[in-house]
Enzyme design. Structure first.
Site, PDB file in Angstrom:
ATOM      1  N   HIS A  57       0.677  -0.873  -0.106  1.00  0.00           N
ATOM      2  CA  HIS A  57      -0.102   0.208  -0.309  1.00  0.00           C
ATOM      3  C   HIS A  57       0.634   0.619  -0.131  1.00  0.00           C
ATOM      4  O   HIS A  57       2.282   1.548   0.682  1.00  0.00           O
ATOM      5  CB  HIS A  57      -0.898   0.379   1.033  1.00  0.00           C
ATOM      6  N   GLY A  74       8.737   9.490   9.009  1.00  0.00           N
ATOM      7  CA  GLY A  74       7.806  10.132   7.950  1.00  0.00           C
ATOM      8  C   GLY A  74       7.000  11.469   8.163  1.00  0.00           C
ATOM      9  O   GLY A  74       7.326  12.360   8.602  1.00  0.00           O
TER      10      GLY A  74
END
Lengths: 298, 298
Positions: free
Chosen positions: A82, A172
């Site tokens: 994903h 991130g």
């Protein structure tokens, strides 16, 4: 609970039960918060959590879960099918009861601000909370994924809404926002001709001239020998379920194809079905408070 | 609350706010019990209370309210337009969630038994709890009213199910039983001709050959210049709302009369509307647990 929001955070960990449990911990046994579901997917290496709660309690629990996820997930080692850009990939808040969209947007901004400060995490506001049109769509924000983000967020048009203009080394980037509940709705046609389902999908979906809050595509159900118009309703309060259904029926008629059934996948807000019943029964002046269950739980 | 019953006790006091408040007291601030409504009517000299709760908590609260009513109401001095036979006139229990009809019947028997012993009160079981066919209908039990009861209950066929074979001097007689929720539903026709509404009512109602759990009659809405088929649905799980509506539409067609609207009066169980939406959308395999609200409150 007089005010209820839903939150469906997506975490980039779908394999280790221990790590997932640590992320879920803040949602368990907390007053004003209820964990409804956790769908973990090993191939995607991702967990999609569904939780509801009162605004303040939910905010606290979501921030605690984000903290746990940032502690246990290292995106530098993350692999999965994903698309993803962060340990806490995306955090949507959905108004359910007694909460307006502006209130949900404000809450999403508070969570984004707090998370950016506490975890030194760059955060994009998306969907209804977006600060620019090109940032509404999650796919546009996430394009380039974790690996491409260090370069992307240096560009002025992709400066994060909160937090540093630089990646969190292991966690991130995260998108936080408010959106309407999605309703996944499929209509089955009495034909095996996929082109008919695709043709109808094109006619009803927003992208190619159809209804504003409707995404659709044709799908084959091989085991049943039929095809399906598979729909995502992005705002059932403005594009009603029955209107999509009746429009499909009208388009199917030109092919001489019957609608053989439909299905709702996953959860649906009560109001979407009551609205449908009210349309077909031509109900006058009906109020949600007339539903016995809404009185019991109010 | 995993098990919920509704109780709609009718008390023969509709004028004194103090007396009514004393009767309502046991329903307030009790864990597992929620008072939804109290409609007092001075002309009827009667109060209709709507309360929901968990079986044990509801039983305790209802018995306490009966005790208060028997203490403050003297039927020998009672006057009112509505037929009545006791201080606590009738106590119906209605299964709402996680409770079967046999369980509701058993609970009604326990309440009847306890009340008869504690208050030395003669009690008839009625509706689903009735011990004989001629005792199902409340109107048949109540015939003769408070004033006629002393003679009536001496007859073998009217021997009370619980308690003494003799009146409570001030509180009279009470009926206790279990029944399905009633749905009051009206369908409006685009004509001023009452005979058309009456004709359709005759065709759809059980009494004259229609649907099993449907009572109906024609009514004039003079201010709107239209007529209405006024319906009482006595078991929406067996005679569905949409079936009544569609049957009326079919019968109206022969008169060339349009259905211009419909209305639900008062409360309606969520399942009655979901059932309707599921019919018109031709939903496959839909479960009530897919309704977001039912998950939040389960």
């Amino acid at each position: 609970m007089t005010q209820i929001l839903e939150c469906v955070p997506n975490f980039s960990e779908g394999r280790s039960p221990e790590k997932i449990e640590r992320i879920l911990q803040p949602f368990r046994g907390q007053k004003g918060v209820k964990l409804l579901d956790c769908q973990r997917d090993a191939d995607h290496n991702r967990s999609v959590v569904t939780v509801v709660g009162e605004p303040e309690a939910l905010k606290t629990a979501v921030l605690a879960a984000m903290e746990a996820a940032i502690a246990v997930i290292d995106m530098r080692a993350h692999k999965g099918q994903h698309p993803r850009m962060g340990a806490v990939d995306v955090v949507p808040f959905i108004p359910v009861k007694g909460v307006s969209m502006p209130e949900a947007i404000e809450l999403s901004r508070q969570v984004a601000d707090a998370a950016a400060r506490r975890f030194n995490l760059p955060i994009f506001l998306y969907e209804e909370s977006a600060t620019a049109t090109h940032r509404r769509n999650l796919a546009d924000i996430r394009k380039g994924q974790f690996e491409g983000m260090p370069e992307k967020i240096k560009k002025p048009e992709w400066k994060p809404d909160f937090g540093p203009v630089g990646m969190h080394p292991s966690a991130g980037v995260t998108a936080v926002g408010a959106r309407m509940p999605l309703v996944a709705y499929n209509v089955n046609l009495g034909t095996s001709d996929l082109e008919i389902a695709n043709d109808i999908a094109r006619k009803i979906r927003h992208l190619s001239g159809g209804l504003r809050y409707c995404k659709a595509l044709g799908i084959e159900l091989k085991d049943r020998g039929i095809v399906q118009v598979s729909i995502n309703m992005t705002d059932y309060t403005k594009t009603a379920l029955y209107r999509v259904f009746e429009l499909i029926r009208i388009e199917a008629r030109r092919w001489g194809v019957p609608v053989v059934g439909s299905e709702i996948v996953g959860l649906v807000p009560m109001a979407a079905l009551i609205d449908t019943a009210a349309y077909y029964l031509q109900l006058e002046n009906f109020k949600t408070e007339q539903v016995l269950e809404s009185r019991i739980y109010e």
